[in-house]
Write an enzyme that holds these catalytic residues in place. Structure first.
Site, PDB file in Angstrom:
ATOM      1  N   ASP A 210      41.347  48.153  56.772  1.00  0.00           N
ATOM      2  CA  ASP A 210      40.104  48.801  57.197  1.00  0.00           C
ATOM      3  C   ASP A 210      39.993  48.718  58.721  1.00  0.00           C
ATOM      4  OD1 ASP A 210      37.139  49.606  56.063  1.00  0.00           O
ATOM      5  OD2 ASP A 210      37.023  48.491  57.953  1.00  0.00           O
ATOM      6  N   ASN A 218      32.721  56.424  66.133  1.00  0.00           N
ATOM      7  CA  ASN A 218      32.093  57.731  65.913  1.00  0.00           C
ATOM      8  C   ASN A 218      30.800  57.869  66.714  1.00  0.00           C
ATOM      9  OD1 ASN A 218      33.877  59.086  64.188  1.00  0.00           O
ATOM     10  ND2 ASN A 218      33.072  58.069  62.368  1.00  0.00           N
ATOM     11  N   HIS A 223      32.700  62.147  66.869  1.00  0.00           N
ATOM     12  CA  HIS A 223      33.498  62.288  65.651  1.00  0.00           C
ATOM     13  C   HIS A 223      34.890  62.850  65.928  1.00  0.00           C
ATOM     14  CE1 HIS A 223      30.484  61.161  62.649  1.00  0.00           C
ATOM     15  NE2 HIS A 223      29.591  61.710  63.462  1.00  0.00           N
ATOM     16  N   ASP A 227      38.212  61.137  64.572  1.00  0.00           N
ATOM     17  CA  ASP A 227      39.301  61.791  63.839  1.00  0.00           C
ATOM     18  C   ASP A 227      40.646  61.511  64.498  1.00  0.00           C
ATOM     19  OD1 ASP A 227      37.476  62.785  62.075  1.00  0.00           O
ATOM     20  OD2 ASP A 227      37.479  64.834  62.873  1.00  0.00           O
ATOM     21  N   GLU A 254      37.565  55.047  56.663  1.00  0.00           N
ATOM     22  CA  GLU A 254      38.501  54.299  57.504  1.00  0.00           C
ATOM     23  C   GLU A 254      39.297  53.280  56.695  1.00  0.00           C
ATOM     24  OE1 GLU A 254      34.484  52.137  57.976  1.00  0.00           O
ATOM     25  OE2 GLU A 254      35.245  54.120  57.462  1.00  0.00           O
TER      26      GLU A 254
END
Length: 341
Positions: A210, A218, A223, A227, A254
């Site tokens: 994770d 973010n 965002h 990405d 994630e």
């Protein structure tokens, strides 16, 4: 007019004149630009085959002749077969085996599809069919004839369709953002890998990973940057889990999952250390307050080959619990433990 009566077994073609008459009639009958016709008479002219103009054109034979040497120019029975072997030796061998079965009476018809590399280098595909028209009293073939058509377009279309099917099937198995296996495919593959571990008595490990502070990435960097981070991390995972038996994918958000087949506990410990060291090479995340680099927390469960009762769900749950511990202990760490089943 040449009569078809010469094809009757009661009226065998047993003279050169009868053979020439049969060839002339057949060439006239098979006067198609895209269907090749050929015949061989093993008693009267065993070293040569006769053909129509279409077959001359197909294989670049002398267009002024309709009688050619088998050894030098026959696409399936002579040295010309080397042009089949250049593409696929197994098919070239099968051509000879099937043709021999026809001659020996083990098969009523010969029917083969084969690739053919022309002298100039292009690869074309043909379908060849043949049957024995006459045999002597001992059952040996005396007259055989066949048809041959080019099917390059059909074969290439079929190959493209198969490639497209594999392509779209592959796309359906992948996560659209990262290119890793998606959730469904990932769990299916890990389940198969676990089954293989039991079958072959090999160790198996699950890595539950994770990204730390991903929400902050973010929120602070946007965002689009988030990405990019996911794609960069996916490339890192692909490069790290690169053995043939390694599987890695994105569970969602994630969270990522990997499984390995084969490494013992000490080897997985060494992998864990390499993973943490190489994470420092993952690109720095821009637009963040702190920390300035990407970190990951994870739980790794290693299963001994004797622990045959462990299910994939149990192993993933145990790895998830270790991930939670890693988060509680300050993040940026991997915790490894034996499976408990």
């Amino acid at each position: 007019m040449t009569r078809l009566a010469c094809l009757d077994p009661c009226c065998p073609i047993d003279t050169q004149a009868a053979l020439e008459s049969f060839v002339a009639f057949s060439r006239q009958l098979m006067d198609f630009h895209d269907i090749g016709w050929w015949c061989i008479h093993y008693d009267l002219d065993p070293d040569y085959f006769y053909c129509n103009d279409a077959m001359n054109t197909m294989f670049g034979l002398d267009p002024s002749r309709y009688r050619h040497s088998i050894a030098e120019t026959c696409p399936i029975a002579g040295d010309f077969n080397r042009y089949v072997a250049k593409v696929d030796q197994a098919v070239a061998d099968k051509v000879f085996v099937d043709y021999e079965a026809l001659l020996q009476g083990k098969a009523e018809r010969y029917d083969n599809i084969f690739p053919f590399r022309a002298p100039e280098g292009t690869i074309r595909y043909f379908r060849s069919q043949a049957m024995v028209l006459q045999r002597d009293e001992q059952g040996r073939p005396t007259l055989i004839q066949g048809l041959i058509v080019e099917i390059t377009l059909e074969v290439e279309l079929q190959q493209q369709l198969q490639a497209d099917k594999l392509h779209y099937k592959r796309l359906s198995e992948l996560d659209g953002l990262t290119g890793l296996f998606n959730h469904t495919t990932l769990l299916q593959l890990c389940e198969k890998q676990l089954h293989e571990a039991r079958r072959t008595d090999r160790p198996f490990s699950i890595w539950y990973l994770d990204l730390d502070f991903f929400k902050a990435i973010n929120d602070e960097a946007g965002h689009a940057e988030g990405d990019r981070v996911l794609r960069d991390f996916a490339r890192f995972l692909k490069a790290f889990f690169d053995r043939p038996n390694d599987i890695v994918g994105r569970l969602g958000g994630e969270e990522f999952l990997a499984c390995t087949l084969g490494p013992d506990f000490a080897a997985v410990q060494a992998m864990k250390q390499r993973f943490q060291q190489r994470m420092k090479d993952v690109p720095i995340v821009s637009g963040r307050k702190s920390p300035p680099h990407l970190t990951v927390s994870g739980g790794i469960i290693w299963m001994d080959p004797l622990q045959i009762h462990c299910t994939l769900d149990e192993l993933i749950h145990q790895a998830d619990m270790l991930l939670y511990q890693a988060k509680q202990q300050g993040r940026d760490r991997l915790i490894l433990s034996h499976a408990r089943c």
